[in-house]
Design a protein around this motif. Sequence first.
Motif, PDB file in Angstrom:
ATOM      1  N   LYS A 170       0.832  -1.253  -0.016  1.00 25.73           N
ATOM      2  CA  LYS A 170       0.057   0.017  -0.078  1.00 25.73           C
ATOM      3  C   LYS A 170       0.889   1.293   0.012  1.00 25.73           C
ATOM      4  O   LYS A 170       0.506   2.259  -0.832  1.00 25.73           O
ATOM      5  CB  LYS A 170      -0.836   0.058   1.266  1.00 25.73           C
ATOM      6  CG  LYS A 170      -1.884   1.203   1.337  1.00 25.73           C
ATOM      7  CD  LYS A 170      -2.812   1.301   2.714  1.00 25.73           C
ATOM      8  CE  LYS A 170      -3.593   2.490   2.775  1.00 25.73           C
ATOM      9  NZ  LYS A 170      -4.653   2.399   3.733  1.00 25.73           N
ATOM     10  N   TYR A 171       2.121   1.219   0.795  1.00 24.42           N
ATOM     11  CA  TYR A 171       2.973   2.445   1.011  1.00 24.42           C
ATOM     12  C   TYR A 171       4.195   2.370   0.111  1.00 24.42           C
ATOM     13  O   TYR A 171       5.282   2.673   0.493  1.00 24.42           O
ATOM     14  CB  TYR A 171       3.200   2.804   2.246  1.00 24.42           C
ATOM     15  CG  TYR A 171       1.732   3.081   3.088  1.00 24.42           C
ATOM     16  CD1 TYR A 171       1.223   4.331   2.833  1.00 24.42           C
ATOM     17  CD2 TYR A 171       1.096   2.157   3.833  1.00 24.42           C
ATOM     18  CE1 TYR A 171      -0.085   4.381   3.581  1.00 24.42           C
ATOM     19  CE2 TYR A 171       0.031   2.487   4.645  1.00 24.42           C
ATOM     20  CZ  TYR A 171      -0.515   3.745   4.436  1.00 24.42           C
ATOM     21  OH  TYR A 171      -1.716   3.861   4.958  1.00 24.42           O
ATOM     22  N   GLY A 172       4.188   1.735  -1.183  1.00 26.65           N
ATOM     23  CA  GLY A 172       5.070   1.676  -2.060  1.00 26.65           C
ATOM     24  C   GLY A 172       6.468   0.900  -1.728  1.00 26.65           C
ATOM     25  O   GLY A 172       7.619   1.109  -2.224  1.00 26.65           O
ATOM     26  N   GLY A 173       6.244  -0.270  -0.888  1.00 24.84           N
ATOM     27  CA  GLY A 173       7.268  -1.251  -0.595  1.00 24.84           C
ATOM     28  C   GLY A 173       6.849  -2.565  -0.882  1.00 24.84           C
ATOM     29  O   GLY A 173       6.095  -2.746  -1.489  1.00 24.84           O
ATOM     30  N   ASN A 174       7.662  -3.614  -0.584  1.00 24.79           N
ATOM     31  CA  ASN A 174       7.386  -5.026  -0.780  1.00 24.79           C
ATOM     32  C   ASN A 174       8.037  -5.832   0.412  1.00 24.79           C
ATOM     33  O   ASN A 174       9.252  -5.445   0.789  1.00 24.79           O
ATOM     34  CB  ASN A 174       7.719  -5.386  -2.217  1.00 24.79           C
ATOM     35  CG  ASN A 174       9.126  -5.205  -2.387  1.00 24.79           C
ATOM     36  OD1 ASN A 174       9.825  -4.455  -2.609  1.00 24.79           O
ATOM     37  ND2 ASN A 174       9.821  -6.310  -2.397  1.00 24.79           N
ATOM     38  N   LEU A 175       7.306  -6.973   0.758  1.00 24.08           N
ATOM     39  CA  LEU A 175       7.925  -7.758   1.562  1.00 24.08           C
ATOM     40  C   LEU A 175       9.004  -8.692   0.959  1.00 24.08           C
ATOM     41  O   LEU A 175       8.642  -9.068  -0.149  1.00 24.08           O
ATOM     42  CB  LEU A 175       6.647  -8.771   2.250  1.00 24.08           C
ATOM     43  CG  LEU A 175       6.928  -9.487   3.595  1.00 24.08           C
ATOM     44  CD1 LEU A 175       7.211  -8.546   4.627  1.00 24.08           C
ATOM     45  CD2 LEU A 175       5.798 -10.127   4.093  1.00 24.08           C
ATOM     46  N   GLY A 176       9.858  -9.023   1.759  1.00 25.77           N
ATOM     47  CA  GLY A 176      11.019  -9.583   1.283  1.00 25.77           C
ATOM     48  C   GLY A 176      11.197 -10.991   1.748  1.00 25.77           C
ATOM     49  O   GLY A 176      10.299 -11.429   2.591  1.00 25.77           O
ATOM     50  N   GLU A 177      12.245 -11.709   1.665  1.00 27.49           N
ATOM     51  CA  GLU A 177      12.541 -13.004   2.211  1.00 27.49           C
ATOM     52  C   GLU A 177      13.410 -12.948   3.324  1.00 27.49           C
ATOM     53  O   GLU A 177      13.897 -11.920   3.729  1.00 27.49           O
ATOM     54  CB  GLU A 177      13.599 -13.722   1.119  1.00 27.49           C
ATOM     55  CG  GLU A 177      12.873 -14.294  -0.349  1.00 27.49           C
ATOM     56  CD  GLU A 177      11.661 -15.126  -0.195  1.00 27.49           C
ATOM     57  OE1 GLU A 177      11.747 -16.101   0.751  1.00 27.49           O
ATOM     58  OE2 GLU A 177      10.761 -15.086  -0.873  1.00 27.49           O
ATOM     59  N   SER A 178      13.175 -13.902   4.247  1.00 28.42           N
ATOM     60  CA  SER A 178      14.087 -13.770   5.504  1.00 28.42           C
ATOM     61  C   SER A 178      15.438 -13.613   5.324  1.00 28.42           C
ATOM     62  O   SER A 178      16.228 -14.509   4.661  1.00 28.42           O
ATOM     63  CB  SER A 178      13.509 -15.135   6.228  1.00 28.42           C
ATOM     64  OG  SER A 178      14.198 -15.123   7.528  1.00 28.42           O
ATOM     65  N   GLY A 179      15.809 -12.615   6.045  1.00 31.17           N
ATOM     66  CA  GLY A 179      17.549 -12.378   6.066  1.00 31.17           C
ATOM     67  C   GLY A 179      17.798 -11.460   4.978  1.00 31.17           C
ATOM     68  O   GLY A 179      19.032 -11.168   4.730  1.00 31.17           O
ATOM     69  N   CYS A 180      16.651 -10.844   3.980  1.00 30.96           N
ATOM     70  CA  CYS A 180      17.067  -9.900   3.109  1.00 30.96           C
ATOM     71  C   CYS A 180      17.814  -8.678   3.601  1.00 30.96           C
ATOM     72  O   CYS A 180      18.632  -7.889   2.897  1.00 30.96           O
ATOM     73  CB  CYS A 180      15.818  -9.815   2.180  1.00 30.96           C
ATOM     74  SG  CYS A 180      14.551  -8.808   2.806  1.00 30.96           S
ATOM     75  N   VAL A 181      17.266  -8.146   4.635  1.00 31.89           N
ATOM     76  CA  VAL A 181      17.771  -6.665   5.153  1.00 31.89           C
ATOM     77  C   VAL A 181      18.329  -7.069   6.670  1.00 31.89           C
ATOM     78  O   VAL A 181      19.133  -5.968   7.131  1.00 31.89           O
ATOM     79  CB  VAL A 181      16.586  -5.883   5.186  1.00 31.89           C
ATOM     80  CG1 VAL A 181      16.072  -5.525   3.717  1.00 31.89           C
ATOM     81  CG2 VAL A 181      15.715  -5.970   6.225  1.00 31.89           C
ATOM     82  N   SER A 182      18.125  -8.070   7.275  1.00 30.96           N
ATOM     83  CA  SER A 182      18.483  -8.254   8.752  1.00 30.96           C
ATOM     84  C   SER A 182      20.154  -7.828   8.891  1.00 30.96           C
ATOM     85  O   SER A 182      20.690  -7.522  10.083  1.00 30.96           O
ATOM     86  CB  SER A 182      18.313  -9.606   9.378  1.00 30.96           C
ATOM     87  OG  SER A 182      18.781 -10.459   8.557  1.00 30.96           O
ATOM     88  N   TRP A 183      20.902  -8.293   7.887  1.00 27.71           N
ATOM     89  CA  TRP A 183      22.274  -7.967   7.899  1.00 27.71           C
ATOM     90  C   TRP A 183      22.666  -6.372   8.398  1.00 27.71           C
ATOM     91  O   TRP A 183      23.779  -6.251   8.482  1.00 27.71           O
ATOM     92  CB  TRP A 183      23.036  -8.687   6.949  1.00 27.71           C
ATOM     93  CG  TRP A 183      22.539  -8.290   5.404  1.00 27.71           C
ATOM     94  CD1 TRP A 183      21.294  -8.443   4.699  1.00 27.71           C
ATOM     95  CD2 TRP A 183      22.973  -7.066   4.842  1.00 27.71           C
ATOM     96  NE1 TRP A 183      21.199  -7.823   3.466  1.00 27.71           N
ATOM     97  CE2 TRP A 183      22.289  -6.871   3.670  1.00 27.71           C
ATOM     98  CE3 TRP A 183      24.108  -6.148   4.980  1.00 27.71           C
ATOM     99  CZ2 TRP A 183      22.652  -5.771   2.546  1.00 27.71           C
ATOM    100  CZ3 TRP A 183      24.710  -5.183   4.025  1.00 27.71           C
ATOM    101  CH2 TRP A 183      23.605  -4.933   2.970  1.00 27.71           C
TER     102      TRP A 183
END
Length: 245
Positions: free
Chosen positions: A119-132
């Motif tokens: 809704k606000y211009g983003g997207n859900l990713g896979e586990s571990g995609c940004v946690s690093w």
Amino acid sequence: MSGHSKWANIKHKKGKMDAIRGKVTTKIGRELTVAARLGGADPTGNMRLKLALQKAKENNIPKDNIQRAIQKGLGSLDGSNYEELVYEGYGPAGVAVMVEVMTDNRNRTAADVRHLFSKYGGNLGESGCVSWIFNKKGLFVVEKETGVDEEELMMLSLEAGADDFKVEENEFEITIAPTLFYQLQETLEKNNIKVSVAEVTMIPETTMELAGDDATKMMKLMDALEEHDDVQEVYANFDIPEDLM
């Protein structure tokens, strides 16, 4: 000002409004229940419970509510069996976003979180995609208007084991390993130094500067996620100029 300290202050002020609506009471209650279930009712040996009790105190949650939540965790009272999950994704312009939730229905929560990202211009990713991008740290923010001496604060912080001491325009930002969080907190209290933010959180290694529509959408996404009943915490690596904030 760094993106994280800015958002920490926004959350601090927003939390007071949420408390009026009862949202904070519900979320902290869940945290107390899970903390007690995983580590027992003694905060001395259960740091997670100790942090939850601190949040409860800061938000003036009644003692009866606190005890009821803890008893649920210990199994003395019937309660929902909450599951802890972390969703990772990207906000506008590729901002990294981590969402910590507690839910008794993961399918419902996953669908809701996915919808809000979209809704606000983003997207859900896979586990571990940004946690690093994030590191777990204790964060303290001290406002300059309190009159605290910069050199004294820096020395006290470093002696207590602080990792970093940043001087911002209107405040001082201190980060420390989670295991040393209470050591620094006690040091500041003993020296009568008032903090505006004291929490164990996820701090990004790098930030992305946003402006215009991206900044507006990012703030709306953060707000919408935090408003969701199942969401406990939201972390992101954005930076928005003070004048736009």
